[in-house]
Motif scaffolding. Structure first.
Motif, PDB file in Angstrom:
ATOM      1  N   ILE A  31       0.840  -1.197   0.000  1.00  0.00           N
ATOM      2  CA  ILE A  31       0.000   0.000   0.000  1.00  0.00           C
ATOM      3  C   ILE A  31       0.874   1.245   0.000  1.00  0.00           C
ATOM      4  CG2 ILE A  31      -2.044  -0.992   1.111  1.00  0.00           C
ATOM      5  CD1 ILE A  31      -0.969  -0.120   3.784  1.00  0.00           C
ATOM      6  N   TRP A  32       0.305   2.357  -0.480  1.00  0.00           N
ATOM      7  CA  TRP A  32       1.025   3.622  -0.446  1.00  0.00           C
ATOM      8  C   TRP A  32       1.219   4.064   1.009  1.00  0.00           C
ATOM      9  CZ3 TRP A  32       3.433   4.337  -4.644  1.00  0.00           C
ATOM     10  CH2 TRP A  32       2.851   4.147  -5.898  1.00  0.00           C
ATOM     11  N   ALA A  33       2.418   4.496   1.336  1.00  0.00           N
ATOM     12  CA  ALA A  33       2.750   4.929   2.698  1.00  0.00           C
ATOM     13  C   ALA A  33       2.448   6.422   2.838  1.00  0.00           C
ATOM     14  CB  ALA A  33       4.214   4.649   3.019  1.00  0.00           C
ATOM     15  N   THR A  34       1.196   6.751   3.138  1.00  0.00           N
ATOM     16  CA  THR A  34       0.783   8.144   3.302  1.00  0.00           C
ATOM     17  C   THR A  34       0.332   8.378   4.733  1.00  0.00           C
ATOM     18  OG1 THR A  34      -1.568   7.844   2.816  1.00  0.00           O
ATOM     19  CG2 THR A  34      -0.074   8.058   0.921  1.00  0.00           C
ATOM     20  N   SER A  35       0.042   9.641   5.037  1.00  0.00           N
ATOM     21  CA  SER A  35      -0.411   9.981   6.387  1.00  0.00           C
ATOM     22  C   SER A  35      -1.771   9.365   6.709  1.00  0.00           C
ATOM     23  CB  SER A  35      -0.480  11.504   6.555  1.00  0.00           C
ATOM     24  OG  SER A  35      -1.383  12.069   5.614  1.00  0.00           O
ATOM     25  N   LYS A  36      -2.519   8.951   5.677  1.00  0.00           N
ATOM     26  CA  LYS A  36      -3.838   8.346   5.902  1.00  0.00           C
ATOM     27  C   LYS A  36      -3.752   7.011   6.645  1.00  0.00           C
ATOM     28  CE  LYS A  36      -6.438  10.456   2.098  1.00  0.00           C
ATOM     29  NZ  LYS A  36      -7.398  11.137   2.980  1.00  0.00           N
ATOM     30  N   LEU A  37      -2.565   6.413   6.682  1.00  0.00           N
ATOM     31  CA  LEU A  37      -2.383   5.171   7.433  1.00  0.00           C
ATOM     32  C   LEU A  37      -2.366   5.430   8.941  1.00  0.00           C
ATOM     33  CD1 LEU A  37       0.373   3.350   5.321  1.00  0.00           C
ATOM     34  CD2 LEU A  37      -2.107   3.097   5.183  1.00  0.00           C
ATOM     35  N   ASN A  38      -2.111   6.666   9.341  1.00  0.00           N
ATOM     36  CA  ASN A  38      -2.062   7.036  10.763  1.00  0.00           C
ATOM     37  C   ASN A  38      -1.192   6.073  11.579  1.00  0.00           C
ATOM     38  OD1 ASN A  38      -4.040   9.414  11.338  1.00  0.00           O
ATOM     39  ND2 ASN A  38      -5.103   8.091   9.881  1.00  0.00           N
ATOM     40  N   PRO A  39       0.080   5.901  11.197  1.00  0.00           N
ATOM     41  CA  PRO A  39       0.928   4.942  11.916  1.00  0.00           C
ATOM     42  C   PRO A  39       1.298   5.443  13.308  1.00  0.00           C
ATOM     43  CG  PRO A  39       2.244   6.193  10.342  1.00  0.00           C
ATOM     44  CD  PRO A  39       0.809   6.607  10.130  1.00  0.00           C
ATOM     45  N   ASP A  40       1.426   4.515  14.252  1.00  0.00           N
ATOM     46  CA  ASP A  40       1.967   4.872  15.561  1.00  0.00           C
ATOM     47  C   ASP A  40       2.786   3.709  16.100  1.00  0.00           C
ATOM     48  OD1 ASP A  40       0.301   3.198  17.481  1.00  0.00           O
ATOM     49  OD2 ASP A  40      -1.321   4.356  16.570  1.00  0.00           O
ATOM     50  N   ALA A  41       3.810   4.060  16.874  1.00  0.00           N
ATOM     51  CA  ALA A  41       4.705   3.063  17.455  1.00  0.00           C
ATOM     52  C   ALA A  41       4.196   2.663  18.832  1.00  0.00           C
ATOM     53  CB  ALA A  41       6.121   3.629  17.547  1.00  0.00           C
ATOM     54  N   GLU A  42       3.912   1.387  19.008  1.00  0.00           N
ATOM     55  CA  GLU A  42       3.489   0.866  20.306  1.00  0.00           C
ATOM     56  C   GLU A  42       4.700   0.182  20.947  1.00  0.00           C
ATOM     57  OE1 GLU A  42       0.333  -2.326  22.173  1.00  0.00           O
ATOM     58  OE2 GLU A  42       0.082  -1.690  20.090  1.00  0.00           O
ATOM     59  N   MET A  43       5.485   0.980  21.691  1.00  0.00           N
ATOM     60  CA  MET A  43       6.773   0.503  22.181  1.00  0.00           C
ATOM     61  C   MET A  43       6.613  -0.583  23.252  1.00  0.00           C
ATOM     62  SD  MET A  43       8.589   2.075  20.144  1.00  0.00           S
ATOM     63  CE  MET A  43      10.151   1.402  20.745  1.00  0.00           C
ATOM     64  N   GLU A  44       5.478  -0.577  23.982  1.00  0.00           N
ATOM     65  CA  GLU A  44       5.278  -1.602  25.005  1.00  0.00           C
ATOM     66  C   GLU A  44       5.302  -3.014  24.411  1.00  0.00           C
ATOM     67  OE1 GLU A  44       2.925   2.111  26.114  1.00  0.00           O
ATOM     68  OE2 GLU A  44       3.205   0.849  24.337  1.00  0.00           O
ATOM     69  N   ARG A  45       4.837  -3.141  23.157  1.00  0.00           N
ATOM     70  CA  ARG A  45       4.815  -4.460  22.510  1.00  0.00           C
ATOM     71  C   ARG A  45       5.777  -4.503  21.320  1.00  0.00           C
ATOM     72  NH1 ARG A  45      -1.531  -6.326  22.446  1.00  0.00           N
ATOM     73  NH2 ARG A  45      -1.826  -4.498  21.118  1.00  0.00           N
ATOM     74  N   ASN A  46       6.640  -3.474  21.209  1.00  0.00           N
ATOM     75  CA  ASN A  46       7.627  -3.410  20.127  1.00  0.00           C
ATOM     76  C   ASN A  46       6.955  -3.598  18.761  1.00  0.00           C
ATOM     77  OD1 ASN A  46      10.412  -3.014  19.454  1.00  0.00           O
ATOM     78  ND2 ASN A  46      10.524  -5.162  18.844  1.00  0.00           N
ATOM     79  N   ALA A  47       5.869  -2.821  18.549  1.00  0.00           N
ATOM     80  CA  ALA A  47       5.064  -3.014  17.346  1.00  0.00           C
ATOM     81  C   ALA A  47       4.755  -1.687  16.668  1.00  0.00           C
ATOM     82  CB  ALA A  47       3.756  -3.729  17.691  1.00  0.00           C
ATOM     83  N   LEU A  48       4.480  -1.773  15.379  1.00  0.00           N
ATOM     84  CA  LEU A  48       3.999  -0.631  14.600  1.00  0.00           C
ATOM     85  C   LEU A  48       2.544  -0.908  14.222  1.00  0.00           C
ATOM     86  CD1 LEU A  48       5.016   2.045  13.139  1.00  0.00           C
ATOM     87  CD2 LEU A  48       5.071   0.645  11.063  1.00  0.00           C
ATOM     88  N   ASN A  49       1.658   0.065  14.505  1.00  0.00           N
ATOM     89  CA  ASN A  49       0.242  -0.056  14.155  1.00  0.00           C
ATOM     90  C   ASN A  49      -0.100   0.921  13.036  1.00  0.00           C
ATOM     91  OD1 ASN A  49      -0.304  -1.907  16.273  1.00  0.00           O
ATOM     92  ND2 ASN A  49      -0.500  -0.225  17.723  1.00  0.00           N
ATOM     93  N   TRP A  50      -1.006   0.541  12.178  1.00  0.00           N
ATOM     94  CA  TRP A  50      -1.567   1.482  11.207  1.00  0.00           C
ATOM     95  C   TRP A  50      -2.966   0.999  10.817  1.00  0.00           C
ATOM     96  CZ3 TRP A  50       2.213  -2.046   9.876  1.00  0.00           C
ATOM     97  CH2 TRP A  50       1.958  -2.909   8.813  1.00  0.00           C
ATOM     98  N   VAL A  51      -3.740   1.888  10.218  1.00  0.00           N
ATOM     99  CA  VAL A  51      -5.085   1.517   9.771  1.00  0.00           C
ATOM    100  C   VAL A  51      -5.128   1.503   8.251  1.00  0.00           C
ATOM    101  CG1 VAL A  51      -6.398   2.236  11.793  1.00  0.00           C
ATOM    102  CG2 VAL A  51      -5.813   3.924  10.078  1.00  0.00           C
ATOM    103  N   TYR A  52      -5.954   0.612   7.717  1.00  0.00           N
ATOM    104  CA  TYR A  52      -6.028   0.431   6.274  1.00  0.00           C
ATOM    105  C   TYR A  52      -7.473   0.158   5.884  1.00  0.00           C
ATOM    106  CZ  TYR A  52      -5.361  -1.845   1.720  1.00  0.00           C
ATOM    107  OH  TYR A  52      -5.442  -2.202   0.397  1.00  0.00           O
ATOM    108  N   ASN A  53      -7.966   0.979   4.976  1.00  0.00           N
ATOM    109  CA  ASN A  53      -9.335   0.823   4.482  1.00  0.00           C
ATOM    110  C   ASN A  53      -9.318  -0.155   3.305  1.00  0.00           C
ATOM    111  OD1 ASN A  53     -11.951   1.083   3.536  1.00  0.00           O
ATOM    112  ND2 ASN A  53     -12.017   3.302   3.815  1.00  0.00           N
ATOM    113  N   PHE A  54      -9.779  -1.383   3.572  1.00  0.00           N
ATOM    114  CA  PHE A  54      -9.756  -2.439   2.560  1.00  0.00           C
ATOM    115  C   PHE A  54     -11.175  -2.692   2.069  1.00  0.00           C
ATOM    116  CE2 PHE A  54      -9.884  -7.032   1.431  1.00  0.00           C
ATOM    117  CZ  PHE A  54      -8.977  -7.003   0.378  1.00  0.00           C
ATOM    118  N   GLY A  55     -11.501  -2.096   0.934  1.00  0.00           N
ATOM    119  CA  GLY A  55     -12.814  -2.300   0.337  1.00  0.00           C
ATOM    120  C   GLY A  55     -13.950  -1.875   1.241  1.00  0.00           C
TER     121      GLY A  55
END
Length: 537
Positions: free
Chosen positions: A78-102
């Motif tokens: 997917i295109w890496a734009t601000s619409k993904l709203n990524p955030d780093a969840e350091m407590e679980r060493n993870a990267l979260n983002w949202v994706y509108n799939f259909g």
């Protein structure tokens, strides 16, 4: 770490960096191995790929793609734009983002094997978004500004180091009261488009009419008092795109999107436009505000400040000519100025379509401070009365600046910062899991503002779609980045057009497309606890 090694020893199919670049025909700027999860409903993270690789790949045209491999197979690109709203969840060493799939809003959760990888990805995604928005290489930014955009150290915005579970006074959403709006008004084709809130009255622009609502300290909400038709000096109806109060709320300055060369002064008691203000020939007005914060409460004060694409200026209605242009500065370059705000002393903060922000203590002189764009235009800007804090609104996030020198007294309006001391923004955004849980398919913030008070400001309010959002600014001031997710969300039954606090009150007037409500805020003491995820493995 041992389990990660044994897991990957069973699968040698994960592509190497060179294989990724060959496969995606681009330059690999960040990658990391781990496990990929997806959540569609609240509560459960479903393992999608146990042996996966997350990659950020630069493409031609200043675009970047976020790619997930399951072994050698691409399962998400997917295109890496601000619409993904990524955030780093350091407590679980993870990267979260949202994706509108259909039409389905998915929460994507990538848990890395290697420590601190989420921050690496977040920084590279910020750089990628900057290039996408500005259509030029990130390296063209000045070196000191590169650090500010990538936010190499979020710890710089941590103001206190004590236990995060200390107690703080925070505001919670209380009762909500509907205004008495006539059903005939709700059925009209026009929608509410602008809101202005004074001490005594609130005003809602709807087409070529302004609805007047009486504020009350004793009653819960606001009371509909009537409408004012909007006509220019020639008697032609028009629909204002902005209006603000001056001269102890006896007058309102209006701008007409159909004629950007002038502003119109309405006498609210006479209910008609009585003056037109403009600059020299062919001088356009992009945005206009009172020249000082709380100017609406002062008798006789009519000076206004404004911007157009390359000019910062003030208009002085006292000038005895058609041309009301007073102190101003015209730039040869097109800085694409788009919005501005003023503190109590009349210092100006100006936002641009390119995302840059400038601070002025005199509109006829060069800016004291020029801050780089973070990717995305500045659609609105506000400052605390003392000018020590500035909040700028972008579509998907807010930028909060502590505009202070090391002495914690002098602001950037008064004195230039050294290159290495320019304020870096705290990025205020919604957690990806909250976006998914509330079904917010398109984050598009309305202009964020501080609450209005004789004392210190305690809240920042904005909205997106039919959601009203309040950040607990008092806690953020004290704790910095640790408190950047201390917000409250309230769902309404219509999309919000604008929201503003009543002065010295804990009530927010909220204008929706066809209704007006008043939302109360209740003060409560509560512990600032470590984040507890909504989704679990």
């Amino acid at each position: 770490a041992a389990s990660a090694q044994s897991r990957h020893s069973m699968s040698s199919e994960i592509p190497s960096p060179s294989e990724v670049e060959s496969d995606k025909k681009g330059k690999l700027v960040a990658y990391g191995a781990g496990r990929f999860f997806i959540a569609q409903g609240e509560g459960k993270l479903k393992l999608k790929a146990p042996d996966s690789l997350l990659c950020l790949v630069k493409q031609d045209g200043f675009k970047s793609t976020l790619v997930v491999y399951n072994g050698s197979k691409t399962i998400l690109s997917i295109w890496a734009t601000s619409k993904l709203n990524p955030d780093a969840e350091m407590e679980r060493n993870a990267l979260n983002w949202v994706y509108n799939f259909g039409g389905k809003l998915l929460l994507c959760h990538f848990k890395f094997d290697e420590e601190k990888k989420p921050l690496t990805f977040l920084r590279e995604m910020r750089k990628a978004n900057w290039e996408w928005e500005n259509q030029k290489p990130f390296t063209e930014l000045k070196e000191e500004d590169q650090v500010g955009v990538a936010l190499e150290s979020d710890d710089e915005m941590d103001f206190e180091s004590e236990d995060e579970e200390d107690e703080a006074e925070m505001y919670e959403l209380g009762k909500r009261y509907a205004a008495d709006v006539k059903d005939s008004a709700r059925k009209q084709k026009e929608k509410n488009s602008h809101l202005e809130v004074g001490e005594r009255n609130s005003f809602v622009v709807r087409g070529n009419c302004i609805g007047v609502f009486r504020n009350s300290r004793r009653s819960e909400g606001v009371t509909f008092a009537g409408t004012i038709g909007v006509q220019d000096m020639g008697g032609d109806l028009f629909s204002p795109n902005k209006g603000f109060l001056i001269d102890r709320e006896s007058k309102m300055v209006l701008t007409d999107p159909g004629d950007t060369r002038k502003a119109l002064l309405m006498d609210l008691e006479a209910e008609k436009v009585v003056e037109e203000w403009q600059g020299p020939k062919n001088f356009n007005i992009k945005d206009l505000i009172p020249s000082q914060k709380y100017q609406s409460m002062v008798s006789g004060s009519t000076m206004v400040a404004g911007v157009n694409k390359n000019t910062v200026f003030r208009l002085d209605p006292r000038l005895n000519s058609r041309n009301k242009l007073a102190d101003h500065k015209v730039y040869k370059s097109n800085y694409q100025f788009g919005c501005l705000t003023a503190n109590e002393e009349g210092h100006l903060a100006v936002g641009s379509e390119t995302g840059e922000i400038r601070f002025y203590n005199d509109p006829s002189k060069n800016a004291k401070v020029a801050l780089p764009g973070m990717g995305g235009r500045i659609k609105g800007i506000d400052t605390t009365a003392d000018g020590k804090w500035v909040v700028a609104t972008c579509d998907s996030h807010l930028l909060l600046y502590r505009n202070l020198h090391k002495d914690l007294k002098t602001t950037g309006f008064e004195k230039r910062f050294l290159k290495a001391q320019k304020p870096k923004p705290m990025i205020l955004k919604l957690r990806a899991e909250d976006i998914q849980a509330h079904g917010m398919k398109d984050i598009n913030f309305t202009i964020a503002r501080f609450n209005l008070s004789d004392g210190d400001e305690e809240m920042i309010h904005t909205s997106t779609g039919n959601y009203l959002i309040i950040w607990h600014f008092g806690t953020i001031k004290r704790k910095g980045n640790k408190a950047r997710y201390t917000y409250t969300i309230r769902s309404l039954n219509q999309d919000v057009v604008a929201d503003k606090f009543q002065y010295n009150s804990k009530k927010i007037v909220v204008s929706m497309e066809h209704d007006v409500v008043v939302q109360e805020m209740d003060l409560a003491k509560k512990k600032i606890r470590k984040h507890k995820p909504k989704y679990f493995y």
